[in-house]
Design a protein around this motif. Structure first.
Motif, short mmCIF file in Angstrom:
data_model
loop_
_atom_site.label_atom_id
_atom_site.label_comp_id
_atom_site.label_asym_id
_atom_site.label_seq_id
_atom_site.Cartn_x
_atom_site.Cartn_y
_atom_site.Cartn_z
N ILE A 54 0.86 -1.18 0.00
CA ILE A 54 0.00 0.00 0.00
C ILE A 54 0.90 1.23 0.00
CG2 ILE A 54 -1.72 1.34 1.25
CD1 ILE A 54 -2.82 -1.21 2.42
N SER A 55 0.68 2.11 -0.96
CA SER A 55 1.42 3.36 -1.02
C SER A 55 0.59 4.45 -0.36
CB SER A 55 1.73 3.74 -2.48
OG SER A 55 2.55 2.78 -3.09
N VAL A 56 1.10 5.05 0.71
CA VAL A 56 0.41 6.14 1.40
C VAL A 56 0.99 7.46 0.89
CG1 VAL A 56 -0.14 7.21 3.60
CG2 VAL A 56 0.00 4.71 3.43
N VAL A 57 0.13 8.25 0.27
CA VAL A 57 0.55 9.52 -0.31
C VAL A 57 0.08 10.65 0.61
CG1 VAL A 57 0.32 11.09 -2.28
CG2 VAL A 57 0.51 8.62 -2.65
N VAL A 58 1.03 11.50 1.01
CA VAL A 58 0.74 12.61 1.92
C VAL A 58 1.04 13.92 1.21
CG1 VAL A 58 1.14 13.61 4.20
CG2 VAL A 58 1.50 11.15 3.83
N PRO A 59 0.03 14.64 0.71
CA PRO A 59 0.25 15.98 0.17
C PRO A 59 0.34 16.96 1.34
CG PRO A 59 -2.06 15.41 0.00
CD PRO A 59 -1.39 14.23 0.62
N PRO B 182 3.55 -4.37 4.35
CA PRO B 182 4.32 -3.53 3.43
C PRO B 182 3.62 -2.21 3.11
CG PRO B 182 3.29 -5.33 2.23
CD PRO B 182 2.99 -5.55 3.68
N VAL B 183 4.26 -1.12 3.54
CA VAL B 183 3.73 0.22 3.32
C VAL B 183 4.82 1.09 2.73
CG1 VAL B 183 2.81 2.32 4.39
CG2 VAL B 183 2.05 0.08 5.20
N GLU B 184 4.48 1.81 1.69
CA GLU B 184 5.36 2.79 1.08
C GLU B 184 4.86 4.17 1.45
OE1 GLU B 184 7.00 3.48 -3.39
OE2 GLU B 184 4.81 3.50 -3.19
N LEU B 185 5.77 5.05 1.87
CA LEU B 185 5.39 6.40 2.25
C LEU B 185 5.91 7.40 1.22
CD1 LEU B 185 4.25 8.45 4.33
CD2 LEU B 185 6.55 8.50 5.33
N ASN C 122 -1.60 13.80 -7.50
CA ASN C 122 -1.32 13.14 -8.78
C ASN C 122 0.15 12.81 -8.92
OD1 ASN C 122 -4.02 13.32 -9.52
ND2 ASN C 122 -3.75 15.21 -10.69
N ARG C 123 1.01 13.76 -8.53
CA ARG C 123 2.45 13.52 -8.61
C ARG C 123 2.86 12.39 -7.67
NH1 ARG C 123 7.37 16.31 -6.14
NH2 ARG C 123 9.06 15.68 -7.56
N GLY C 124 2.30 12.39 -6.47
CA GLY C 124 2.62 11.34 -5.52
C GLY C 124 2.20 9.97 -6.02
N VAL C 125 1.01 9.87 -6.59
CA VAL C 125 0.55 8.59 -7.12
C VAL C 125 1.43 8.14 -8.29
CG1 VAL C 125 -1.37 7.38 -8.22
CG2 VAL C 125 -1.82 8.97 -6.35
N TYR D 164 -2.12 -0.55 -4.35
CA TYR D 164 -3.18 0.20 -3.68
C TYR D 164 -2.62 1.54 -3.21
CZ TYR D 164 -5.78 -4.18 -3.56
OH TYR D 164 -6.43 -5.33 -3.92
N ILE D 165 -3.47 2.57 -3.31
CA ILE D 165 -3.10 3.92 -2.91
C ILE D 165 -3.99 4.34 -1.75
CG2 ILE D 165 -2.85 6.31 -3.62
CD1 ILE D 165 -1.01 4.43 -5.17
N SER D 166 -3.37 4.85 -0.70
CA SER D 166 -4.10 5.43 0.41
C SER D 166 -3.63 6.86 0.59
CB SER D 166 -3.84 4.63 1.70
OG SER D 166 -4.66 5.10 2.76
N LEU D 167 -4.58 7.77 0.77
CA LEU D 167 -4.25 9.18 0.91
C LEU D 167 -4.47 9.62 2.35
CD1 LEU D 167 -6.07 10.53 -2.29
CD2 LEU D 167 -3.72 9.71 -2.09
N VAL D 168 -3.78 10.69 2.75
CA VAL D 168 -4.03 11.29 4.07
C VAL D 168 -3.60 12.74 4.02
CG1 VAL D 168 -1.78 10.50 4.98
CG2 VAL D 168 -3.63 11.14 6.56
N ASN D 169 -4.45 13.63 4.51
CA ASN D 169 -4.09 15.04 4.62
C ASN D 169 -3.02 15.19 5.70
OD1 ASN D 169 -6.18 15.63 2.78
ND2 ASN D 169 -7.66 15.80 4.44
N SER D 170 -2.12 16.13 5.51
CA SER D 170 -0.97 16.24 6.42
C SER D 170 -1.33 16.79 7.79
CB SER D 170 0.12 17.11 5.77
OG SER D 170 -0.37 18.40 5.43
#
Length: 300
Positions: free
Chosen positions: A6-11, A33-36, A83-86, A93-99
């Motif tokens: 799972i890739s966690v993208v933090v804008p 397995p988590v990618e930050l 979009n850049r993070g993804v 799988y993509i998971s998002l979270v506000n900073s």
């Protein structure tokens, strides 16, 4: 069977006071397995420096399979930062979270389990509004955020997807976990300041029915910098853009999601729903009819 990455993208932008707690909540997830991927959108404060100091603590980076923590070359806005993070992500799988927000324990595992069990491709959970100290917020602002919509939708509408014709039930981009392939089909987040998350959800409905986990797994922080505080005329303009895009996309095409709110999938029911939600004017305009008055809530 190995757990998927799972890739966690933090804008991130302007959240030096909260970014450490945000990252800690990701690191403490029980999924393997988590990618930050943290992209600072040229913050004017020390958000990036605080994030880097947190990641440099003993054992933090090693918790993640891969870490990207960098500043955007220029200010892109939340939509293009996501979009850049993804685009940099390696997970299926993509998971998002506000900073400025936090994950609650077990979030990633719970959302992934519901995706695989019900064959959905996008999931979100119940949300809790929190204050500056991570405590439950019980003020007027918290009461104004429609966190009970998924419950009402399941009781009163044919599908949860129908509620997205009127609201943004998932509340925020940060409350989403989805397949990377779905992101590619939707085409990412469009250039809207407030409603890019609502647009993404509506476009995703054409491909999949969303899954809702009836458990509070996301802390949505209320503070002076929340974008919804600035909602006014711009929100109304963006709301019409979002709905028009969806309506034009469904008027002459079948959808892969056979439960999507469309006149093809739901004869008569769809038209009744647009009238009930007072968006029938936008629907008629999208198909060449007469525009009427609309009142639409926009998420952020």
């Amino acid at each position: 069977m190995n757990a998927p990455l799972i890739s966690v993208v933090v804008p991130a932008y302007g959240h030096q006071a909260f970014i450490g707690r945000c990252l800690a909540s990701i690191a403490q997830q029980d999924h393997g397995p988590v990618e930050l991927i943290l992209l600072d959108d040229c913050s004017k404060d020390d958000t990036l420096a605080v994030a880097q100091r947190f990641l440099d603590q003993d054992g933090v980076r090693s918790r993640f399979q891969r870490v990207v923590c960098e500043r955007n070359p220029q200010n892109l806005g939340a939509h293009d930062t996501i979009n850049r993070g993804v685009s940099m992500a390696q997970g299926a799988y993509i998971s998002l979270v506000n900073s400025d927000d936090v994950y609650y324990p077990g979030r990633l595992t719970s959302l992934l389990n519901v995706l695989t069990s019900c064959e959905a491709r996008l999931a979100f959970s119940a949300v809790q509004c929190i204050d500056l100290m991570d405590q439950v917020a019980f003020d007027e602002e918290a009461a104004a955020i429609p966190t009970t919509i998924p419950h009402r939708a399941r009781a009163n509408l044919p599908t949860l997807g129908f509620s997205f014709l009127r609201y943004q039930p998932s509340i925020s981009t940060g409350n989403l976990l989805f397949e990377r392939s779905l992101f590619d089909q939707v085409g990412g987040f469009i250039s809207l300041k407030y409603c890019h998350d609502w647009d993404f959800m509506l476009q995703a409905l054409r491909w999949t029915e969303p899954a809702f986990v009836d458990q509070v797994l996301y802390g949505y922080r209320l503070h002076g910098g929340n974008s919804f505080r600035e909602l006014s005329d711009r929100a109304a303009i963006e709301s019409e853009i979002v709905l028009t895009r969806y309506f034009k996309g469904i008027r002459a095409h079948r959808t892969q999601n056979r439960f999507a709110p469309t006149p093809y999938n739901w004869p008569h029911v769809f038209e009744a729903a647009t009238a009930l939600f007072e968006v029938d004017g936008i629907w008629k305009k999208a198909i060449g009819g007469v525009v009427g008055k609309t009142r639409v809530y926009a998420g952020n």
